[in-house]
Design an enzyme around this catalytic site. Structure first.
Site, mmCIF file in Angstrom:
data_model
loop_
_atom_site.group_PDB
_atom_site.id
_atom_site.type_symbol
_atom_site.label_atom_id
_atom_site.label_comp_id
_atom_site.label_asym_id
_atom_site.label_seq_id
_atom_site.Cartn_x
_atom_site.Cartn_y
_atom_site.Cartn_z
ATOM 1 N N ALA A 98 0.834 -1.199 0.000
ATOM 2 C CA ALA A 98 0.000 0.000 0.000
ATOM 3 C C ALA A 98 0.871 1.252 0.000
ATOM 4 O O ALA A 98 2.005 1.242 0.491
ATOM 5 C CB ALA A 98 -0.918 -0.002 1.217
ATOM 6 N N GLY A 142 0.466 -5.397 0.727
ATOM 7 C CA GLY A 142 -0.578 -5.491 -0.282
ATOM 8 C C GLY A 142 -0.111 -6.085 -1.587
ATOM 9 O O GLY A 142 -0.914 -6.657 -2.344
ATOM 10 N N GLU A 145 -0.500 -9.658 -1.046
ATOM 11 C CA GLU A 145 -1.931 -9.943 -1.013
ATOM 12 C C GLU A 145 -2.501 -10.002 -2.434
ATOM 13 O O GLU A 145 -3.377 -10.819 -2.725
ATOM 14 C CB GLU A 145 -2.663 -8.882 -0.181
ATOM 15 C CG GLU A 145 -2.405 -9.046 1.315
ATOM 16 C CD GLU A 145 -3.066 -7.974 2.150
ATOM 17 O OE1 GLU A 145 -3.818 -8.327 3.080
ATOM 18 O OE2 GLU A 145 -2.829 -6.777 1.884
ATOM 19 N N GLU A 165 2.934 -6.151 7.516
ATOM 20 C CA GLU A 165 2.133 -5.074 8.101
ATOM 21 C C GLU A 165 2.370 -4.880 9.597
ATOM 22 O O GLU A 165 2.341 -3.736 10.085
ATOM 23 C CB GLU A 165 0.641 -5.342 7.835
ATOM 24 C CG GLU A 165 0.202 -5.090 6.400
ATOM 25 C CD GLU A 165 0.394 -6.297 5.494
ATOM 26 O OE1 GLU A 165 -0.150 -6.289 4.377
ATOM 27 O OE2 GLU A 165 1.097 -7.248 5.908
#
Length: 295
Positions: A98, A142, A145, A165
Site C-alpha cells: 500500500a 498489499g 496480497e 504489516e
C-alpha cells in the site's frame, strides 16, 4: 447456486482501452499506471496487466487501484482472455504494498474506505479465467496480497515476499489474513504474519507459497518468462472446462466435502452440452490434437 456458478461465464463485451485522466491541479493528462496487453501469435489468449508506477515502486495508491479495478471490469466480460498475467514494469519490484505516504494524508474515515476498496480489488482478481502473478522483485504487504488473490504464483528466487504489516503497526487488510492460511495452513500463516517475516522466492517455494521459483536473469524478468510458459501450458486446454474447474475448486474449498462434491457435479453438468466436450471426445477417437473454441 447454479445461477451463482454460471456468473463466471457471462458473454463478452468489446474491450475498451483505459483512458488517461486529467490532472485536476494542472489540467494535463498523466501517464497511466497500468498497461493492458493482449498477446498474439502462439500466445493469443494470454492478457497481461503490467503495473508501472516507478516513482512509488508500484505502491497501491488510489489511482493504481482505480485503474486495476477498471481494467478487471472490462476484461472480466471478454472470454477471449484465457489466462490473465500480472507483472511489473518496474525492475526489482512487483508491488511494494500500500502507498503509506498517500495513506498518511488520509483521515481515519478515508483510510477505512480505501482499505475496503483495496479488499474489493483483491476480490475482483478472483477472475473467471486463471490468473498468474509473476514476481520478479519485492512483493510486500498489499503486493503479496495481490499475488495471493491470483490462482498461481511464480517468483524469482531472489524476490522478497512477506506480509510485513505488523512491522508498521498494521495488520493485513486486503485478504492476507484469509488467503495466507488457506494457502499455507493456519499455524504457518500466523507465524509469518505475527513476525512480519520476509521470505526469498526460494523459501516461498519450499513452503508452498509460490508454485515455481526461478533464478533471476540479467534483464530481471525471469519470473515473468516462467509465468508466461505456465500460461502457454494452459492455453491449449478447453477454456470452459478450465473456468468451471476453477469455480469447482474455489467454491468447493469454502465448504465441506459433500457440498463440494455437489458443486463439482453442477459444474460438470454445465460442461456436458459444450461443443468443446464433443471436440475432445472426437479428437481422442480420431487420434489428433483437439481444437477447442470455448463454446
Amino acid at each position: 447456486m447454479l445461477r451463482a456458478l454460471t456468473s463466471a461465464l457471462r458473454l463478452p463485451r468489446p474491450w475498451r482501452p483505459l483512458r488517461t485522466r486529467s490532472c485536476a491541479s494542472h489540467g494535463a493528462t498523466r501517464d497511466p499506471e497500468i498497461q493492458v496487453r493482449a498477446l498474439t501469435g502462439r500466445d493469443q489468449g494470454i492478457t497481461e496487466i503490467l503495473m508501472n508506477r516507478p516513482s512509488a515502486r508500484n505502491a497501491l495508491g488510489n489511482i493504481l487501484v482505480s485503474e486495476l479495478l477498471e481494467a478487471l471490469a472490462q476484461l472480466r466480460e471478454d472470454q477471449q482472455v484465457r489466462v490473465l498475467l500480472f507483472r511489473s514494469g518496474v525492475k526489482g519490484v512487483f508491488c511494494a504494498g500500500a502507498d503509506l505516504k498517500e495513506r498518511e494524508q488520509m483521515s481515519e474515515a478515508e483510510v477505512g474506505i480505501f482499505v475496503q476498496r483495496l479488499r474489493g480489488l483483491m476480490n475482483e482478481i478472483a477472475f473467471p479465467a486463471p490468473t498468474i502473478a509473476a514476481m520478479d522483485g519485492f512483493a510486500l504487504g498489499g503486493g503479496l496480497e495481490l499475488a495471493l488473490a491470483c490462482d498461481l504464483r511464480v517468483a524469482a528466487s531472489s524476490a522478497v515476499l512477506g506480509l510485513i504489516e505488523t512491522t508498521r503497526g498494521l495488520l493485513p487488510g486486503a485478504g492476507g489474513t484469509q488467503r495466507l492460511p488457506r494457502c499455507l495452513g493456519v499455524a504457518l500463516a500466523k507465524e509469518l504474519i505475527f513476525t512480519g517475516r520476509r521470505l526469498s522466492g526460494a523459501q516461498a517455494q519450499a513452503l508452498g507459497l509460490v508454485n515455481h521459483a526461478v533464478s533471476q536473469n540479467e534483464e530481471g524478468n525471469a519470473a515473468y518468462h516462467r509465468a508466461r510458459e505456465l500460461a502457454q501450458e494452459i492455453l491449449p486446454q478447453a477454456p470452459i472446462a478450465v473456468r468451471l474447474g476453477k469455480v469447482a475448486i474455489d467454491r468447493g474449498m469454502e465448504v465441506d466435502i459433500s457440498s463440494g462434491m455437489a458443486i463439482e457435479g453442477i459444474c460438470y453438468a454445465q460442461n456436458i452440452p459444450t461443443q468443446d466436450r464433443l471436440e475432445g471426445m472426437a479428437a481422442f477417437r480420431e487420434k489428433r490434437p483437439p481444437r477447442f473454441v470455448g463454446k
